[in-house]
Scaffold this motif. Sequence first.
Motif, mmCIF file in Angstrom:
data_model
loop_
_atom_site.group_PDB
_atom_site.id
_atom_site.type_symbol
_atom_site.label_atom_id
_atom_site.label_comp_id
_atom_site.label_asym_id
_atom_site.label_seq_id
_atom_site.Cartn_x
_atom_site.Cartn_y
_atom_site.Cartn_z
ATOM 1 N N VAL A 89 -3.556 -1.410 -0.930
ATOM 2 C CA VAL A 89 -3.156 -2.138 -2.136
ATOM 3 C C VAL A 89 -4.022 -1.692 -3.319
ATOM 4 O O VAL A 89 -3.526 -1.504 -4.433
ATOM 5 N N ALA A 90 -5.312 -1.499 -3.061
ATOM 6 C CA ALA A 90 -6.233 -1.068 -4.111
ATOM 7 C C ALA A 90 -5.842 0.299 -4.666
ATOM 8 O O ALA A 90 -5.833 0.513 -5.887
ATOM 9 N N LEU A 91 -5.512 1.232 -3.790
ATOM 10 C CA LEU A 91 -5.091 2.560 -4.242
ATOM 11 C C LEU A 91 -3.802 2.474 -5.048
ATOM 12 O O LEU A 91 -3.645 3.149 -6.072
ATOM 13 N N ALA A 92 -2.875 1.636 -4.578
ATOM 14 C CA ALA A 92 -1.604 1.500 -5.284
ATOM 15 C C ALA A 92 -1.807 0.859 -6.655
ATOM 16 O O ALA A 92 -1.269 1.325 -7.662
ATOM 17 N N ARG A 93 -2.618 -0.206 -6.710
ATOM 18 C CA ARG A 93 -2.859 -0.888 -7.989
ATOM 19 C C ARG A 93 -3.713 -0.034 -8.920
ATOM 20 O O ARG A 93 -3.553 -0.083 -10.141
ATOM 21 N N GLY A 94 -4.628 0.741 -8.343
ATOM 22 C CA GLY A 94 -5.481 1.588 -9.167
ATOM 23 C C GLY A 94 -4.768 2.802 -9.732
ATOM 24 O O GLY A 94 -5.277 3.471 -10.618
ATOM 25 N N ILE B 298 2.767 0.231 -0.386
ATOM 26 C CA ILE B 298 2.391 -1.056 0.186
ATOM 27 C C ILE B 298 3.266 -1.390 1.391
ATOM 28 O O ILE B 298 2.782 -1.898 2.411
ATOM 29 N N LYS B 299 4.559 -1.079 1.304
ATOM 30 C CA LYS B 299 5.461 -1.317 2.441
ATOM 31 C C LYS B 299 5.033 -0.506 3.658
ATOM 32 O O LYS B 299 5.017 -1.016 4.786
ATOM 33 N N VAL B 300 4.701 0.764 3.444
ATOM 34 C CA VAL B 300 4.232 1.600 4.548
ATOM 35 C C VAL B 300 2.952 1.024 5.132
ATOM 36 O O VAL B 300 2.768 0.981 6.356
ATOM 37 N N GLY B 301 2.054 0.552 4.260
ATOM 38 C CA GLY B 301 0.817 -0.064 4.732
ATOM 39 C C GLY B 301 1.066 -1.304 5.565
ATOM 40 O O GLY B 301 0.421 -1.511 6.594
ATOM 41 N N ILE B 302 2.029 -2.129 5.144
ATOM 42 C CA ILE B 302 2.352 -3.351 5.892
ATOM 43 C C ILE B 302 2.846 -3.001 7.291
ATOM 44 O O ILE B 302 2.401 -3.583 8.287
ATOM 45 N N VAL B 303 3.769 -2.034 7.391
ATOM 46 C CA VAL B 303 4.320 -1.657 8.691
ATOM 47 C C VAL B 303 3.230 -1.082 9.601
ATOM 48 O O VAL B 303 3.100 -1.464 10.769
ATOM 49 N N ILE C 187 -8.901 7.752 2.295
ATOM 50 C CA ILE C 187 -8.549 9.167 2.453
ATOM 51 C C ILE C 187 -7.075 9.314 2.816
ATOM 52 O O ILE C 187 -6.370 10.169 2.277
ATOM 53 N N PHE C 188 -6.589 8.450 3.716
ATOM 54 C CA PHE C 188 -5.198 8.563 4.142
ATOM 55 C C PHE C 188 -4.220 8.271 3.009
ATOM 56 O O PHE C 188 -3.060 8.661 3.073
ATOM 57 N N GLY C 189 -4.696 7.561 1.974
ATOM 58 C CA GLY C 189 -3.819 7.225 0.860
ATOM 59 C C GLY C 189 -3.144 8.436 0.259
ATOM 60 O O GLY C 189 -1.955 8.408 -0.082
ATOM 61 N N VAL C 190 -3.872 9.539 0.128
ATOM 62 C CA VAL C 190 -3.288 10.744 -0.454
ATOM 63 C C VAL C 190 -2.247 11.357 0.466
ATOM 64 O O VAL C 190 -1.261 11.945 0.018
ATOM 65 N N VAL C 191 -2.435 11.227 1.783
ATOM 66 C CA VAL C 191 -1.461 11.746 2.736
ATOM 67 C C VAL C 191 -0.153 10.973 2.600
ATOM 68 O O VAL C 191 0.943 11.559 2.610
ATOM 69 N N ILE C 192 -0.257 9.653 2.460
ATOM 70 C CA ILE C 192 0.937 8.828 2.265
ATOM 71 C C ILE C 192 1.624 9.202 0.960
ATOM 72 O O ILE C 192 2.845 9.366 0.898
ATOM 73 N N PHE C 193 0.826 9.340 -0.096
ATOM 74 C CA PHE C 193 1.401 9.661 -1.398
ATOM 75 C C PHE C 193 2.164 10.976 -1.349
ATOM 76 O O PHE C 193 3.293 11.085 -1.846
ATOM 77 N N ASN C 194 1.564 11.995 -0.753
ATOM 78 C CA ASN C 194 2.237 13.297 -0.659
ATOM 79 C C ASN C 194 3.540 13.201 0.122
ATOM 80 O O ASN C 194 4.535 13.842 -0.218
ATOM 81 N N THR C 195 3.528 12.395 1.189
ATOM 82 C CA THR C 195 4.728 12.228 1.995
ATOM 83 C C THR C 195 5.844 11.561 1.201
ATOM 84 O O THR C 195 7.000 12.013 1.216
ATOM 85 N N PHE D 239 9.825 2.859 8.945
ATOM 86 C CA PHE D 239 9.244 2.661 10.271
ATOM 87 C C PHE D 239 8.462 3.895 10.715
ATOM 88 O O PHE D 239 7.345 3.780 11.237
ATOM 89 N N LEU D 240 9.022 5.084 10.490
ATOM 90 C CA LEU D 240 8.352 6.318 10.919
ATOM 91 C C LEU D 240 7.090 6.583 10.102
ATOM 92 O O LEU D 240 6.064 7.006 10.648
ATOM 93 N N CYS D 241 7.153 6.339 8.791
ATOM 94 C CA CYS D 241 5.951 6.522 7.963
ATOM 95 C C CYS D 241 4.886 5.502 8.349
ATOM 96 O O CYS D 241 3.693 5.827 8.438
ATOM 97 N N GLY D 242 5.315 4.253 8.592
ATOM 98 C CA GLY D 242 4.366 3.241 9.057
ATOM 99 C C GLY D 242 3.789 3.597 10.409
ATOM 100 O O GLY D 242 2.608 3.377 10.679
ATOM 101 N N GLY D 243 4.635 4.195 11.278
ATOM 102 C CA GLY D 243 4.154 4.638 12.584
ATOM 103 C C GLY D 243 3.133 5.752 12.472
ATOM 104 O O GLY D 243 2.148 5.785 13.220
ATOM 105 N N ALA D 244 3.360 6.654 11.530
ATOM 106 C CA ALA D 244 2.393 7.732 11.322
ATOM 107 C C ALA D 244 1.072 7.165 10.816
ATOM 108 O O ALA D 244 -0.012 7.594 11.231
ATOM 109 N N LEU D 245 1.157 6.180 9.912
ATOM 110 C CA LEU D 245 -0.058 5.542 9.405
ATOM 111 C C LEU D 245 -0.802 4.829 10.534
ATOM 112 O O LEU D 245 -2.031 4.939 10.657
ATOM 113 N N PHE D 246 -0.055 4.120 11.377
ATOM 114 C CA PHE D 246 -0.646 3.476 12.550
ATOM 115 C C PHE D 246 -1.347 4.502 13.433
ATOM 116 O O PHE D 246 -2.475 4.293 13.882
#
Length: 472
Positions: free
Chosen positions: A67-72, A235-240, A211-219, A17-24
């Motif tokens: 999803v593209a970043l995750a699949r790629g 993907i779960k973080v992206g959904i939230v 760009i944010f994809g790398v921030v999520i990955f590092n987290t 929830f917190l990671c999804g909130g940060a992404l939001f």
Amino acid sequence: MNKDLKSNGDLNWLQLFLCGGALFSMHFGASSMVWPMNWGKESGTSVLPAYAGAFITSLLLVFIAYVALARGDGSYDKITRRVLGDRFGKFYTRLTIAILGPFYAIPRMSAAAWDSVIQAFGLNPDNKIMLVIFTVVFYVITYFFLMNPGKAMDRISSILFPVLLVIVILIVGKGLLYPIATPLEKVYEGSAFAYGFTNGYATAEILCALIFGVVIFNTLKNKGVEESKMTRNMIKVGIVGIAMLSITHLAHMLIGASTGTVFKDLYYTSLYTAVAMRLFGTVGGMLFSGALLLAALTTAIGMTSGCAEFFVDTTEGKYNYKQCSIVILILSVIFGSLGLTSILGILGPILDGIYPAAIVLVLYYAITPSLMDKKRLNACRWAMYASFVFGMIDMVWKYLVKLNLNPGGIVDLYESIPLTKSSLAWMPVAIISFIIGWLTYKAKNIDSEVDAEMEKIDKKDSSYKKNKGTQI
């Protein structure tokens, strides 16, 4: 087992929830916060079909980017160079990062926040000294949150997200419970769905997601998520995060629709500020100003962190994370001090020009089976080249229109192409080019040099999954 993870190695519900909130929060930013209310105001009684259109381009496609970043299985730089090759891939990614970062999108955050502060507190909009001071302070605060790239999202989720969420709930809650006026008919011609679709497209949030994809990955890596579980957790973080964004978009559009003709001549930041002040008085204006400041700050943090990581990677460690962050923030201070109107007018068409190719890239990695199949890569390459060239033509057209120029009648000629005025004329061109690339591919034309280049790209340490000492 890391305390942030469940027994199966996934993020626990609170951390998700917190990671999804940060992404939001990073996506909410200045444009995603103020644009939906404006869309709602102009759509009136047609707000729901308008939301459906905006949902596809400003929300669903953004999730697809994750999803593209995750699949790629790689960074934005890596997945782009797989398609475009090393030389042009580097050129395109560096161009987009420069525009999305310190030359346009990041400075736009501080400039939009300043516009709100001016209106809410009744300051003099012509006071450039105050603008410069505000801009410097804004990016000094941004730097504080960037001191450790692996913890950028943690700082956003634990400090900025809760405050932003409370303010937004207050404004949205009262706005929905106590409508300001009765919705009117939409003010534009054509379908509301098409209006929402094209306006959602204009937010350019897909590039932010790349760009944010790398921030999520590092987290996630910092929390102990293993590579084998990285894709599903991203993907779960992206959904939230996108679910939260979808709810706020709908709420803001409904509130905008309920304004009727009360704020007929107000738009975007001015409209939102006026609505907040109507709902809560002077305190409301201050609440909105504070919310926009936090939203802009979270977006600036996410963008700067992602851009800094990108340049660390593409320079192969020649410059470290701290150096890149400082340079990006200095440039952001310079361009942010120009003011929002100047930033949008001067650099806005460039962003529109580079955006179509990114959409093609995202759709390819998100929905195409057998991503590394050379025939499919060749087709995507054709589509990206075509959409990039058409995007550049579209950029030139917009500058000519701004300057009121029409040399040789080329503006009239370009406007005769279907979908031009909605900035979607590149779509049929990209589809046709993809088909041509698919049909003209011949395996014997892919020689050992191309194979070697692709192998070099995939083996090179350009993904963000390896620790390269970017910590400060």
